[in-house]
Design a protein around this motif. Structure first.
Motif, PDB file in Angstrom:
ATOM      1  N   ASP A   1       0.863  -1.175   0.000  1.00  0.00           N
ATOM      2  CA  ASP A   1       0.000   0.000   0.000  1.00  0.00           C
ATOM      3  C   ASP A   1       0.901   1.227   0.000  1.00  0.00           C
ATOM      4  O   ASP A   1       1.653   1.449   0.943  1.00  0.00           O
ATOM      5  CB  ASP A   1      -0.901  -0.005   1.231  1.00  0.00           C
ATOM      6  CG  ASP A   1      -2.011   1.034   1.135  1.00  0.00           C
ATOM      7  OD1 ASP A   1      -2.015   1.817   0.162  1.00  0.00           O
ATOM      8  OD2 ASP A   1      -2.866   1.055   2.033  1.00  0.00           O
TER       9      ASP A   1
ATOM     10  N   ASP B   1      -1.101  -1.424 -10.110  1.00  0.00           N
ATOM     11  CA  ASP B   1      -1.562  -0.776  -8.879  1.00  0.00           C
ATOM     12  C   ASP B   1      -2.682   0.222  -9.166  1.00  0.00           C
ATOM     13  O   ASP B   1      -3.612   0.363  -8.369  1.00  0.00           O
ATOM     14  CB  ASP B   1      -0.404  -0.074  -8.157  1.00  0.00           C
ATOM     15  CG  ASP B   1       0.528  -1.049  -7.467  1.00  0.00           C
ATOM     16  OD1 ASP B   1       0.178  -2.242  -7.361  1.00  0.00           O
ATOM     17  OD2 ASP B   1       1.618  -0.621  -7.040  1.00  0.00           O
ATOM     18  N   HIS B   2      -2.601   0.897 -10.301  1.00  0.00           N
ATOM     19  CA  HIS B   2      -3.673   1.834 -10.660  1.00  0.00           C
ATOM     20  C   HIS B   2      -4.980   1.076 -10.892  1.00  0.00           C
ATOM     21  O   HIS B   2      -6.044   1.474 -10.404  1.00  0.00           O
ATOM     22  CB  HIS B   2      -3.296   2.640 -11.912  1.00  0.00           C
ATOM     23  CG  HIS B   2      -2.211   3.653 -11.685  1.00  0.00           C
ATOM     24  ND1 HIS B   2      -2.380   4.749 -10.873  1.00  0.00           N
ATOM     25  CD2 HIS B   2      -0.948   3.725 -12.151  1.00  0.00           C
ATOM     26  CE1 HIS B   2      -1.261   5.463 -10.853  1.00  0.00           C
ATOM     27  NE2 HIS B   2      -0.378   4.857 -11.624  1.00  0.00           N
TER      28      HIS B   2
ATOM     29  N   HIS C   1      -5.748  -1.849  -9.689  1.00  0.00           N
ATOM     30  CA  HIS C   1      -6.143  -2.370  -8.385  1.00  0.00           C
ATOM     31  C   HIS C   1      -6.889  -1.307  -7.573  1.00  0.00           C
ATOM     32  O   HIS C   1      -7.923  -1.592  -6.965  1.00  0.00           O
ATOM     33  CB  HIS C   1      -4.899  -2.847  -7.626  1.00  0.00           C
ATOM     34  CG  HIS C   1      -5.148  -3.204  -6.205  1.00  0.00           C
ATOM     35  ND1 HIS C   1      -5.737  -4.397  -5.824  1.00  0.00           N
ATOM     36  CD2 HIS C   1      -4.922  -2.521  -5.059  1.00  0.00           C
ATOM     37  CE1 HIS C   1      -5.840  -4.427  -4.505  1.00  0.00           C
ATOM     38  NE2 HIS C   1      -5.350  -3.303  -4.021  1.00  0.00           N
ATOM     39  N   THR C   2      -6.372  -0.081  -7.575  1.00  0.00           N
ATOM     40  CA  THR C   2      -6.995   1.005  -6.816  1.00  0.00           C
ATOM     41  C   THR C   2      -8.399   1.303  -7.333  1.00  0.00           C
ATOM     42  O   THR C   2      -9.337   1.473  -6.547  1.00  0.00           O
ATOM     43  CB  THR C   2      -6.119   2.279  -6.889  1.00  0.00           C
ATOM     44  OG1 THR C   2      -4.842   1.985  -6.328  1.00  0.00           O
ATOM     45  CG2 THR C   2      -6.755   3.429  -6.127  1.00  0.00           C
ATOM     46  N   VAL C   3      -8.549   1.352  -8.648  1.00  0.00           N
ATOM     47  CA  VAL C   3      -9.871   1.624  -9.234  1.00  0.00           C
ATOM     48  C   VAL C   3     -10.839   0.486  -8.885  1.00  0.00           C
ATOM     49  O   VAL C   3     -11.978   0.730  -8.449  1.00  0.00           O
ATOM     50  CB  VAL C   3      -9.767   1.796 -10.767  1.00  0.00           C
ATOM     51  CG1 VAL C   3     -11.137   1.851 -11.404  1.00  0.00           C
ATOM     52  CG2 VAL C   3      -8.967   3.055 -11.103  1.00  0.00           C
TER      53      VAL C   3
ATOM     54  N   LYS D   1     -10.712  -1.611  -6.418  1.00  0.00           N
ATOM     55  CA  LYS D   1     -10.985  -1.609  -4.975  1.00  0.00           C
ATOM     56  C   LYS D   1     -11.951  -0.474  -4.613  1.00  0.00           C
ATOM     57  O   LYS D   1     -12.890  -0.668  -3.832  1.00  0.00           O
ATOM     58  CB  LYS D   1      -9.669  -1.454  -4.213  1.00  0.00           C
ATOM     59  CG  LYS D   1      -9.785  -1.673  -2.736  1.00  0.00           C
ATOM     60  CD  LYS D   1      -8.408  -1.643  -2.100  1.00  0.00           C
ATOM     61  CE  LYS D   1      -8.514  -1.769  -0.594  1.00  0.00           C
ATOM     62  NZ  LYS D   1      -7.208  -1.675   0.066  1.00  0.00           N
ATOM     63  N   THR D   2     -11.735   0.693  -5.192  1.00  0.00           N
ATOM     64  CA  THR D   2     -12.586   1.849  -4.909  1.00  0.00           C
ATOM     65  C   THR D   2     -14.030   1.596  -5.334  1.00  0.00           C
ATOM     66  O   THR D   2     -14.976   1.959  -4.629  1.00  0.00           O
ATOM     67  CB  THR D   2     -12.038   3.103  -5.624  1.00  0.00           C
ATOM     68  OG1 THR D   2     -10.713   3.345  -5.172  1.00  0.00           O
ATOM     69  CG2 THR D   2     -12.899   4.320  -5.345  1.00  0.00           C
ATOM     70  N   LEU D   3     -14.194   0.953  -6.475  1.00  0.00           N
ATOM     71  CA  LEU D   3     -15.538   0.686  -6.991  1.00  0.00           C
ATOM     72  C   LEU D   3     -16.157  -0.586  -6.413  1.00  0.00           C
ATOM     73  O   LEU D   3     -17.322  -0.884  -6.670  1.00  0.00           O
ATOM     74  CB  LEU D   3     -15.493   0.595  -8.521  1.00  0.00           C
ATOM     75  CG  LEU D   3     -15.042   1.878  -9.249  1.00  0.00           C
ATOM     76  CD1 LEU D   3     -14.942   1.625 -10.741  1.00  0.00           C
ATOM     77  CD2 LEU D   3     -15.992   3.034  -8.955  1.00  0.00           C
ATOM     78  N   GLY D   4     -15.382  -1.349  -5.670  1.00  0.00           N
ATOM     79  CA  GLY D   4     -15.895  -2.590  -5.076  1.00  0.00           C
ATOM     80  C   GLY D   4     -15.896  -3.765  -6.042  1.00  0.00           C
ATOM     81  O   GLY D   4     -16.419  -4.837  -5.722  1.00  0.00           O
TER      82      GLY D   4
ATOM     83  N   ASP E   1     -13.352  -5.522  -6.966  1.00  0.00           N
ATOM     84  CA  ASP E   1     -12.466  -6.596  -6.494  1.00  0.00           C
ATOM     85  C   ASP E   1     -13.206  -7.585  -5.600  1.00  0.00           C
ATOM     86  O   ASP E   1     -13.018  -8.793  -5.707  1.00  0.00           O
ATOM     87  CB  ASP E   1     -11.241  -6.009  -5.776  1.00  0.00           C
ATOM     88  CG  ASP E   1     -11.592  -5.246  -4.518  1.00  0.00           C
ATOM     89  OD1 ASP E   1     -12.686  -4.640  -4.457  1.00  0.00           O
ATOM     90  OD2 ASP E   1     -10.770  -5.238  -3.583  1.00  0.00           O
TER      91      ASP E   1
END
Ligand code: SF4
Length: 86
Positions: free
Chosen positions: A38, A46-47, A49-51, A53-56, A58
């Motif tokens: 992190d 990683d970009h 992954h972040t998107v 994760k943010t949108l759920g 994942d």
């Protein structure tokens, strides 16, 4: 890649990994493939992954595939192929 260009928030130069993913002081190689990383994006993976994760996204994918989505391998591969330039 220089040893501490990876600025994981769990890294401590004296105590090592705060999550105890690695015994002792993790190397850059340990951190570059770590799924618990992190910090600043290491690359395109990683970009993405972040998107996700943010949108759920994942959580949905992991639930549907019962944790065998291959996301971590894909994330690491994308980070290697398209690393961050800064
Ligand atoms: S990248 Fe992984 S091994 Fe490295 S400090 Fe972070 S959590 Fe620990």
């Amino acid at each position: 890649m220089a040893d501490r260009e990876l600025a994981c928030i769990y890294f401590d130069a004296e105590r090592g990994c705060g999550l105890k993913v690695v015994e002792g002081i993790p190397t850059a190689a340990d951190c570059s493939n770590c799924s618990k990383y992190d910090g600043p994006a290491r690359g395109l993976g990683d970009h993405v992954h972040t998107v996700a994760k943010t949108l759920g996204i994942d959580r949905v994918v992991k639930k549907v595939t019962r944790g065998k989505c291959g996301c971590e391998e894909r994330r690491n591969r994308m980070n290697r192929q398209y690393p961050s330039k800064d």
